[in-house]
Design an enzyme around this catalytic site. Structure first.
Site, short mmCIF file in Angstrom:
data_model
loop_
_atom_site.label_atom_id
_atom_site.label_comp_id
_atom_site.label_asym_id
_atom_site.label_seq_id
_atom_site.Cartn_x
_atom_site.Cartn_y
_atom_site.Cartn_z
N ASP A 101 -49.27 -11.66 18.41
CA ASP A 101 -48.41 -12.81 18.15
C ASP A 101 -46.93 -12.52 18.37
O ASP A 101 -46.06 -13.08 17.69
CB ASP A 101 -48.62 -13.32 16.70
N LYS B 56 -46.29 -13.37 23.55
CA LYS B 56 -46.77 -13.04 24.90
C LYS B 56 -46.94 -14.30 25.75
O LYS B 56 -46.65 -14.31 26.93
CB LYS B 56 -48.13 -12.31 24.81
N GLY B 57 -47.44 -15.39 25.10
CA GLY B 57 -47.68 -16.63 25.84
C GLY B 57 -46.41 -17.16 26.47
O GLY B 57 -46.38 -17.50 27.65
N GLY C 182 -54.31 -16.45 20.52
CA GLY C 182 -53.71 -17.78 20.49
C GLY C 182 -52.31 -17.64 21.07
O GLY C 182 -51.44 -17.06 20.44
N HIS C 183 -52.13 -18.09 22.30
CA HIS C 183 -50.85 -17.91 22.99
C HIS C 183 -50.17 -19.27 23.11
O HIS C 183 -50.68 -20.17 23.77
CB HIS C 183 -51.08 -17.28 24.37
N GLN D 108 -53.67 -9.84 21.91
CA GLN D 108 -53.48 -9.00 20.73
C GLN D 108 -52.30 -8.02 20.95
O GLN D 108 -51.37 -8.36 21.65
CB GLN D 108 -54.77 -8.25 20.36
N ARG E 155 -49.04 -15.42 8.38
CA ARG E 155 -48.84 -14.06 8.86
C ARG E 155 -48.03 -13.27 7.84
O ARG E 155 -47.06 -13.81 7.30
CB ARG E 155 -48.13 -14.06 10.20
N ALA F 107 -35.46 -13.37 23.54
CA ALA F 107 -35.84 -14.78 23.35
C ALA F 107 -35.29 -15.25 22.02
O ALA F 107 -35.29 -14.50 21.04
CB ALA F 107 -37.35 -14.93 23.39
P1 GDP Z 1 -48.68 -14.62 21.29
O1 GDP Z 1 -50.03 -14.58 20.68
O2 GDP Z 1 -48.10 -13.25 21.47
O3 GDP Z 1 -48.62 -15.43 22.55
O4 GDP Z 1 -47.74 -15.34 20.23
P2 GDP Z 1 -48.10 -16.69 19.39
O5 GDP Z 1 -48.04 -17.84 20.29
O6 GDP Z 1 -49.34 -16.47 18.61
O7 GDP Z 1 -46.93 -16.68 18.34
C1 GDP Z 1 -45.59 -16.68 18.71
C2 GDP Z 1 -44.94 -17.94 18.13
O8 GDP Z 1 -43.53 -17.82 18.23
C3 GDP Z 1 -45.28 -19.20 18.87
O9 GDP Z 1 -45.30 -20.26 17.97
C4 GDP Z 1 -44.13 -19.36 19.87
O10 GDP Z 1 -43.90 -20.72 20.23
C5 GDP Z 1 -42.99 -18.84 19.06
N1 GDP Z 1 -41.91 -18.17 19.79
C6 GDP Z 1 -41.97 -17.37 20.89
N2 GDP Z 1 -40.76 -16.85 21.16
C7 GDP Z 1 -39.93 -17.33 20.21
C8 GDP Z 1 -38.55 -17.14 19.91
O11 GDP Z 1 -37.84 -16.39 20.57
N3 GDP Z 1 -38.04 -17.81 18.82
C9 GDP Z 1 -38.81 -18.64 18.05
N4 GDP Z 1 -38.25 -19.24 17.01
N5 GDP Z 1 -40.09 -18.84 18.30
C10 GDP Z 1 -40.65 -18.18 19.35
P1 IMO Z 2 -52.86 -12.80 20.12
O1 IMO Z 2 -53.34 -12.57 21.51
C1 IMO Z 2 -52.87 -11.45 15.97
C2 IMO Z 2 -56.60 -9.69 14.47
C3 IMO Z 2 -57.34 -10.44 13.38
C4 IMO Z 2 -57.96 -9.27 12.63
C5 IMO Z 2 -58.31 -8.31 13.76
C6 IMO Z 2 -59.76 -8.38 14.22
O2 IMO Z 2 -52.62 -14.23 19.77
O3 IMO Z 2 -51.72 -11.90 19.81
P2 IMO Z 2 -61.11 -10.12 15.71
O4 IMO Z 2 -61.39 -11.57 15.50
O5 IMO Z 2 -60.39 -9.82 16.96
O6 IMO Z 2 -62.34 -9.27 15.55
O7 IMO Z 2 -60.12 -9.72 14.48
O8 IMO Z 2 -57.46 -8.62 14.84
N1 IMO Z 2 -56.31 -10.48 15.70
C7 IMO Z 2 -55.09 -10.93 16.02
N2 IMO Z 2 -53.93 -10.90 15.35
N3 IMO Z 2 -52.92 -11.99 17.21
C8 IMO Z 2 -54.07 -12.00 17.91
O9 IMO Z 2 -54.12 -12.39 19.21
C9 IMO Z 2 -55.24 -11.50 17.30
N4 IMO Z 2 -56.54 -11.39 17.70
C10 IMO Z 2 -57.17 -10.75 16.71
O10 IMO Z 2 -56.47 -11.19 12.58
O11 IMO Z 2 -56.99 -8.66 11.83
MG MG Z 3 -51.07 -15.36 19.04
#
Ligand code: GDP
Ligand code: IMO
Ligand code: MG
Length: 462
Positions: free
Chosen positions: A13, A16-17, A40-41, A224, A305, A407
């Site tokens: 999280d 990356k997305g 979840g990106h 991840q 989180r 960012a």
């Molecule tokens: P990922 O799994 O690595 O793609 O990240 P997620 O999408 O799960 O979580 C990142 C969250 O932060 C998302 O809601 C993005 O829209 C948001 N985000 C990404 N970059 C920034 C930033 O620089 N500032 C803020 N406030 N939000 C951001």
């Molecule tokens: P992105 O790509 C954050 C965590 C789960 C749990 C552990 C194992 O959005 O960064 P699983 O369902 O994979 O067997 O769970 O890994 N986890 C993540 N945490 N971002 C993710 O993906 C995750 N994918 C799995 O919360 O601790």
């Molecule tokens: Mg994510």
């Protein structure tokens, strides 16, 4: 530079997305190579939010090809839902701009049931996403997985499912006491879903091979983060795939020399969802403030989180574990205006000071040593404040690699590139439709080729 891997440098999280979406604008092919719909990106475009779980974040750029490689575990129903989300957002997805490996491992319904049963009744709770990821990878390594290509032959599928369910039935009936599907129901369900996925299925090894050979720009989108890696992560509180650089080679099917740059995505602080050690976790009002201001809720499960300070010994480990060549530092806007700012610069561990969280250390026992940094207030509209520059310098000096991107918001434009990526890009006209199709004559043996079906062509030699 023609190839770049994006890797989460913390516990997922990191943003990356958003970074993948932005860099996809400059490249031809975007590849997911491990994980599944546990990811979840999030991408925000003009205030509209799209969360992708399986389909690469490059899909929003119509000039590029998205590839889901054989290292991913694939849940066909989740894929169907994602197609609907994209269609509702007006994004065209077809077999021309999305290619899925025929050799990908399927997440079955009994994989999900097993994940849920273990989490609710097992002795160790990992805090998984409940998507069946671990059990699907177990089946893959156990050489009994259902592969995507198996969904196209109903009778053969039933035979494989009977073998799998016959074994798991004992667990479901006698260990966990949970309902499970019949072979017939699961076979019919997967067979119907197979028909939906079929237009996207191909030999992605050849797609990537051709892309590399013809000098295309390729971006590998990790899911991840390194600390969730099955080998490098905080085991057993990890996911079940290789989230670090090694996963690109095996999961996409690409030789090592084909990845030139490795960009580690790092939040300006640290978060974690699920169980497991987290040395810099904040349990006070500041932690709550970051959680609320940063809207730190899981994009897949909606769970809160856990939040804490930036952990440099962990990041140093990630730099070494995946040979990161630069960092993208996200969510700096969340730290702007915060009244206190700290970074962890070492751990006190078994009476010693250590500055890199090498794999043998038990993070449960690591006591963070903090350095206080002057807080910054920045609206990111002009030159960065001196305090923010100092924060970035602190990170660069410690890690020994540059912060190439910062960012400061979820929208596309809320970004500053301090380094160029895919700089020498010219996007050529592509005939995407022919990519990944089996040629009439094979001149190489690709992993998906069934050797039993090959008719040798006799070469006449003089
Ligand atoms: P990922 O799994 O690595 O793609 O990240 P997620 O999408 O799960 O979580 C990142 C969250 O932060 C998302 O809601 C993005 O829209 C948001 N985000 C990404 N970059 C920034 C930033 O620089 N500032 C803020 N406030 N939000 C951001
Ligand atoms: P992105 O790509 C954050 C965590 C789960 C749990 C552990 C194992 O959005 O960064 P699983 O369902 O994979 O067997 O769970 O890994 N986890 C993540 N945490 N971002 C993710 O993906 C995750 N994918 C799995 O919360 O601790
Ligand atoms: Mg994510």
């Amino acid at each position: 530079m023609k190839t770049l891997a994006i890797i989460g440098a913390q516990w997922g999280d990191e943003g990356k997305g958003k970074i993948t979406d932005l860099l996809s604008e400059k490249c031809d092919v975007v590849v997911r190579y491990q994980g599944g719909n546990n990811a979840g990106h999030t991408i925000i475009v003009d205030g509209k939010k799209i969360v992708l779980h399986l389909i690469p974040s490059g899909i929003l750029h119509l000039h590029s090809v998205s590839v889901i490689g054989h290292g991913v575990v694939f849940e066909p129903e989740a894929f169907q839902n994602e197609l609907k989300t994209l269609a509702a957002a007006g994004i065209k997805v077809s077999g021309s701009n999305l290619k899925i490996s025929e050799n990908i491992t399927i997440i079955t319904s009994y994989n999900k049931i097993l994940d849920a049963a273990r989490e609710s009744q097992g002795s160790v709770k990992i805090g998984t996403t409940g998507k069946g990821i671990g059990p699907a990878y177990e089946d893959k390594i156990g050489r009994r997985a259902i592969k995507l290509k198996d969904l196209f032959d109903l009778e053969a599928l039933k035979v494989k499912l009977a073998r799998n369910l016959g074994e798991k039935e004992i667990l479901f009936k006698h260990r966990y006491n949970v309902d499970f599907p019949t072979v017939e129901n699961e076979a019919q369900r997967l067979f119907a879903l197979g028909a939906l996925v079929k237009p996207f299925v191909c030999d992605t090894f050849s797609v990537l091979d051709q892309a590399v050979q013809s000098g295309k720009k390729i971006l590998f989108e990790g899911a991840q983060g390194i600390l969730l890696d099955i080998d490098y992560g905080t085991y057993p509180y990890v996911t079940s795939s290789s989230t670090s650089l090694g996963g690109v080679y095996t999961g996409a099917g690409i030789p090592e020399s084909h990845v030139e740059e490795v960009l580690g995505i790092t939040k300006a602080y640290t978060t974690r969802v699920g169980e497991g050690p987290f040395p810099t976790e904040l349990f006070d009002s500041l932690g709550e403030e970051i959680q609320t201001k940063g809207k730190e809720f899981g994009a897949t499960t909606g769970r809160k989180r856990r939040c804490g300070w930036l952990d440099l010994p962990l990041l140093k480990y990630s730099v070494k574990a995946s040979n990161l060549t630069s960092i993208a530092l996200t969510k700096l806007d969340i730290l702007s205006g915060i009244k206190e700012l700290k970074v962890c610069v070492a751990y006190e561990y078994e009476g010693k000071r250590i500055e890199c969280a090498y794999p043998g250390i038990d993070l449960m026992k690591a006591k963070p040593i903090y350095k206080s940094i002057k807080p910054f207030v920045d609206n990111f509209s002009g030159p960065l404040s001196q305090e923010l520059e100092n924060y970035i310098k602190e990170i660069e000096n410690f890690l020994g690699i540059p912060v190439g991107i910062i960012a400061f918001g979820p929208e596309r434009k809320e970004i500053i590139f301090r380094k160029e990526y895919f700089s020498d890009v010219e996007i050529p006209e592509l005939d995407l439709s022919s990519w990944g199709k089996q040629a009439g004559t094979l001149e190489g043996i690709y992993p998906q080729v069934d050797l039993g079906k090959i008719n040798k062509l006799n070469q006449s030699k003089k």
